[in-house]
Design a protein around this motif. Structure first.
Motif, PDB file in Angstrom:
ATOM      1  N   TYR A  80       0.839  -1.192   0.000  1.00 20.58           N
ATOM      2  CA  TYR A  80       0.000   0.000   0.000  1.00 20.58           C
ATOM      3  C   TYR A  80       0.882   1.252   0.000  1.00 20.58           C
ATOM      4  O   TYR A  80       1.042   1.922   1.033  1.00 20.58           O
ATOM      5  CB  TYR A  80      -0.933   0.004   1.223  1.00 20.58           C
ATOM      6  CG  TYR A  80      -1.846  -1.183   1.282  1.00 20.58           C
ATOM      7  CD1 TYR A  80      -2.885  -1.325   0.364  1.00 20.58           C
ATOM      8  CD2 TYR A  80      -1.670  -2.184   2.245  1.00 20.58           C
ATOM      9  CE1 TYR A  80      -3.727  -2.415   0.410  1.00 20.58           C
ATOM     10  CE2 TYR A  80      -2.502  -3.280   2.299  1.00 20.58           C
ATOM     11  CZ  TYR A  80      -3.540  -3.396   1.373  1.00 20.58           C
ATOM     12  OH  TYR A  80      -4.373  -4.478   1.423  1.00 20.58           O
ATOM     13  N   TRP A  85      -3.124   5.003  -1.837  1.00 20.19           N
ATOM     14  CA  TRP A  85      -4.086   5.738  -1.017  1.00 20.19           C
ATOM     15  C   TRP A  85      -4.664   6.924  -1.791  1.00 20.19           C
ATOM     16  O   TRP A  85      -5.856   7.233  -1.653  1.00 20.19           O
ATOM     17  CB  TRP A  85      -3.408   6.228   0.262  1.00 20.19           C
ATOM     18  CG  TRP A  85      -2.851   5.110   1.103  1.00 20.19           C
ATOM     19  CD1 TRP A  85      -1.555   4.794   1.301  1.00 20.19           C
ATOM     20  CD2 TRP A  85      -3.606   4.148   1.831  1.00 20.19           C
ATOM     21  NE1 TRP A  85      -1.428   3.708   2.114  1.00 20.19           N
ATOM     22  CE2 TRP A  85      -2.683   3.283   2.465  1.00 20.19           C
ATOM     23  CE3 TRP A  85      -4.973   3.926   2.035  1.00 20.19           C
ATOM     24  CZ2 TRP A  85      -3.077   2.225   3.262  1.00 20.19           C
ATOM     25  CZ3 TRP A  85      -5.363   2.869   2.842  1.00 20.19           C
ATOM     26  CH2 TRP A  85      -4.423   2.025   3.441  1.00 20.19           C
ATOM     27  N   GLN A  88      -7.556   5.961  -3.997  1.00 16.91           N
ATOM     28  CA  GLN A  88      -8.816   5.571  -3.356  1.00 16.91           C
ATOM     29  C   GLN A  88      -9.839   6.708  -3.335  1.00 16.91           C
ATOM     30  O   GLN A  88     -11.042   6.455  -3.224  1.00 16.91           O
ATOM     31  CB  GLN A  88      -8.547   5.088  -1.920  1.00 16.91           C
ATOM     32  CG  GLN A  88      -7.630   3.888  -1.813  1.00 16.91           C
ATOM     33  CD  GLN A  88      -8.044   2.757  -2.737  1.00 16.91           C
ATOM     34  OE1 GLN A  88      -9.171   2.266  -2.655  1.00 16.91           O
ATOM     35  NE2 GLN A  88      -7.139   2.380  -3.642  1.00 16.91           N
ATOM     36  N   PRO A 119      -6.344  -2.822   6.778  1.00 16.70           N
ATOM     37  CA  PRO A 119      -6.913  -1.479   6.590  1.00 16.70           C
ATOM     38  C   PRO A 119      -8.396  -1.540   6.194  1.00 16.70           C
ATOM     39  O   PRO A 119      -8.811  -2.437   5.442  1.00 16.70           O
ATOM     40  CB  PRO A 119      -6.077  -0.899   5.436  1.00 16.70           C
ATOM     41  CG  PRO A 119      -4.931  -1.854   5.238  1.00 16.70           C
ATOM     42  CD  PRO A 119      -5.414  -3.191   5.685  1.00 16.70           C
ATOM     43  N   ILE A 121     -11.338   1.324   4.780  1.00 15.95           N
ATOM     44  CA  ILE A 121     -11.513   2.699   4.309  1.00 15.95           C
ATOM     45  C   ILE A 121     -12.994   3.069   4.395  1.00 15.95           C
ATOM     46  O   ILE A 121     -13.868   2.281   4.004  1.00 15.95           O
ATOM     47  CB  ILE A 121     -11.004   2.858   2.864  1.00 15.95           C
ATOM     48  CG1 ILE A 121      -9.499   2.526   2.785  1.00 15.95           C
ATOM     49  CG2 ILE A 121     -11.254   4.275   2.350  1.00 15.95           C
ATOM     50  CD1 ILE A 121      -8.940   2.573   1.390  1.00 15.95           C
ATOM     51  N   VAL A 133      -9.250   6.070   7.417  1.00 11.92           N
ATOM     52  CA  VAL A 133      -8.638   4.745   7.280  1.00 11.92           C
ATOM     53  C   VAL A 133      -8.421   4.177   8.682  1.00 11.92           C
ATOM     54  O   VAL A 133      -7.758   4.803   9.512  1.00 11.92           O
ATOM     55  CB  VAL A 133      -7.287   4.803   6.535  1.00 11.92           C
ATOM     56  CG1 VAL A 133      -6.749   3.388   6.322  1.00 11.92           C
ATOM     57  CG2 VAL A 133      -7.448   5.524   5.197  1.00 11.92           C
TER      58      VAL A 133
END
Length: 667
Positions: A80, A85, A88, A119, A121, A133
């Protein structure tokens, strides 16, 4: 639990403010809430990250930073990276659970593992600029929830993607292979596969256990079962032999207990059994009586113990009041109360064998007495009263006697009457017997003029005038033997009036202390032995409140240029957005220094002062015009209707709707 909390948190006022107008002063509030979830061991949360796309701003449990530093230094993972991120924000979903991965901290020149984390989200629908998150600690979750004898465990999501695996030495069956089998367990290559799918998450959980381990466990279980059967058989034989020898005397014990008598035996063990059965019978009777008092049906067997008709009974409720000036050293109040309970029980049982006596409250003893004529009971109570008089240095005992009843269905009514009769006792330093026909003098409250005089002096902190006023009011009580209910009712009314009058004058900390002090005084008044004790406690409460108001006003009268500027500015601009930073900037001071300085000089926080002024203005608007409540909230600076309602109730004790309704009722 995590999903529910995070969806609520996403739309909370603090998070929304951070998303659109982030201010450094609000960060500690958010971090305290984040840390409260992280510290909850039942949620397994390692960290919570608030991420805004516009500024690439990150706020987490320990610090605030930018996204590049967060995901390239503090929370590094090859699965990741930072660009993952960032992507997303453009994905179309509201929440997503991601596969577990190892995360590392590469600050201070070395790499430190953050553990294996899962994780999750959370995003608002239609909002591509903000997300939360949540990092779950997979290691701790596996340790807490693992139930299988093997560590071979894996999780698949609905698409067959591996979400988590642990202890896997060889490849698992794929999700498609598992779905081909209709059962939740199957055998492949010498291994058992046990699997189940969550109805909400769609995640499939799989344990793999070698057949050899299950077979060895089965052989051990069979051996243990054989040993258990043998032990039970030997126990049954031994029990039969022992029972054959003690059956006869034990039957005598049971028969005597059923007749309500205490059986005495030469065998110590039987003597103990008889005593315990007798005590059990008494306990069942007391439980049945308690169920009748509270109109509770526990079970048919217990309820039937005290079901009767055409059997006359009364309640005798004994109230024990200990003297506060007695030095309770060589004997405690509770021990003295126990002696009184035993004495009452023995005296009543000698004359009325079926009577029941037990402690119903901290200082109350209740006796159920079956009688034919009240005269027999009256003579006994007079003798008991004379005996209690010998303990007058400890305190006083009042015995309240109800009317005569003749059916178990009236037990609850009789108990309510006993409490009402007890309330008619006089507050005098002597033992009393109070009956249902006793008439007591009631105490009237303030007249309209007296109430105005009391309120004005209290609001102004006029201690001497209030003491003189209360002394004049108490003078009317002299020569009248007032009942306990009358005194305690007046005390509760007066102390509540004091609370309401000073709540607007004192700040949060002072008001909380005042509320606690007055509550303690009210509890002490309930235990007063004489009217003079109640007068002294009421005087103490009124004087304490007046002195607090006077001290508060003295502090407010001390002029200071900084605090005066803040107060004047707030009074002129309360309808606008007011923050600590704005006030500090106008004074060329730092926000932290201004906050501490204002608190030191006035005894209240700036935020509390702003809210207090706004609510005072709001009450004026609600009284003087017919604006809608949400318009009033806007007019005094509240953009959020819920916040306005919460603050209004905090400072007035009522919601705006209830406040306006009371105004209409008064008019």
């Amino acid at each position: 639990m995590v999903n529910k909390q995070m969806h609520l948190y996403l739309y909370s006022e603090e998070v929304q403010r951070f998303q659109y107008t982030p201010q450094y002063i609000n960060y500690p509030i958010l971090q305290r809430e984040i840390n409260s979830w992280v510290s909850n061991s039942y949620l397994f949360i390692e960290n919570i990250v608030l991420y805004t796309k516009r500024d690439e701003l990150i706020l987490e449990k320990g610090t605030s930073t930018d996204a590049q530093t967060m995901f390239n230094v503090f929370q590094v993972s090859k699965e990741y990276p930072l660009n993952f991120w960032q992507q997303q924000f453009d994905e179309n979903y509201s929440s997503r659970i991601l596969p577990s991965a190892g995360f590392y901290n590469e600050s201070y020149g070395h790499t430190e593992s953050n553990g294996e984390l899962i994780p999750i989200i959370y995003k608002a629908k239609g909002n591509s600029g903000f997300m939360i998150v949540v990092f779950l600690n997979a290691d701790k979750m596996f340790k807490a929830f693992r139930v299988a004898p093997s560590d071979d465990f894996i999780m698949y999501n609905a698409q067959g993607q591996t979400m988590f695996n642990r202890g896997v030495q060889e490849s698992f069956l794929s999700l498609n292979d598992l779905r081909k089998n209709e059962s939740n367990e199957l055998i492949v290559n010498g291994n058992y596969y046990f699997h189940a799918t969550g109805k909400v998450s769609g995640i499939t959980y799989i344990h793999r256990v070698p057949i050899e381990k299950i077979a060895s466990q089965t052989r051990l279980n069979l051996s243990l079962v054989a040993i258990l059967v043998l032990a039970i058989t030997l126990s049954v034989v031994a029990a039969f032999l022992i029972a054959a020898r003690i059956n006869n005397p034990l039957q005598k014990v049971i028969r005597s207990t059923q007749k309500g008598r205490l059986f005495r035996s030469n065998i110590r063990e039987f003597d103990i059994i008889s005593s315990q059965l007798y005590d059990k019978q008494k306990a069942d009777q007391q439980l049945a009586l308690f169920n009748h008092l509270k109109a509770i049906r526990h079970n048919e067997a217990t309820a039937a113990i005290l079901d009767f008709t055409e059997k006359n009974f009364v309640f005798v409720l004994s109230h024990v009041a200990g003297k506060k000036n007695y030095a309770w050293e060589h004997v405690s109040f509770q021990k003295w109360l126990y002696y009184i309970k035993v004495f009452i029980e023995n005296e009543l049982n000698q004359v009325f064998p079926d009577s029941l006596t037990f402690q119903i409250e901290q200082n109350q003893i209740l006796s159920l007495v079956f009688i034919e004529h009240m005269d027999d009971l009256e003579d006994l109570l007079e003798r008991m009263k004379a005996t209690f008089g010998q303990d007058s240095e400890y305190g006083n005992i009042t015995m309240a006697v109800t009317s005569l009843y003749n059916h178990s269905k009236h037990i609850a009514d009789a108990y309510q009457e006993a409490q009402a009769v007890l309330g008619k006792r006089k507050l005098i330093d002597a033992g009393q017997i109070v009956t249902a026909g006793h008439v007591s003098r009631q105490l009237s409250g303030f007249t309209t003029n007296q109430e105005k005089e009391f309120n004005v002096n209290l609001r102004e902190g006029n201690v001497e005038q209030l003491e003189a006023f209360m002394a004049r009011f108490y003078a009317k009580w002299e020569g009248n033997e007032l009942c306990a209910d009358s005194i305690t009712g007046f005390a509760e009314m007066l102390l509540n009036k004091v609370k309401n009058e000073v709540s607007f004058i004192l700040d949060g900390g002072e008001d909380d202390g005042m509320q606690t002090t007055l509550q303690h005084l009210n509890e002490k008044i309930q235990q007063c032995v004489t009217v003079l004790e109640a007068e002294e406690l009421l005087q103490e409460g009124v004087t304490f409140a007046a002195k607090a108001v006077r001290e508060r006003k003295k502090r407010a009268e001390q002029k200071d240029p900084v605090t005066c500027f803040v107060m004047d500015y707030v009074n002129e601009h309360y309808a606008e957005d007011l923050y600590l930073d704005i006030l500090a900037q106008k004074l060329n001071l730092s926000g932290g220094y201004l906050s501490s300085y204002f608190k030191e000089k006035t005894g209240t926080n700036i935020v509390d002062y702003i809210n207090e002024i706004r609510i005072i203005k709001a009450t004026d608007l609600l009284e003087k015009n017919r604006l809608k409540i949400h318009d009033v909230a806007e007019a005094v600076g509240y953009r959020n209707h819920t916040s306005f309602n919460r603050m209004f109730k905090k400072y007035t004790g009522l919601t705006p709707t209830e406040f306006r309704k009371n105004l209409n009722t008064s008019s």
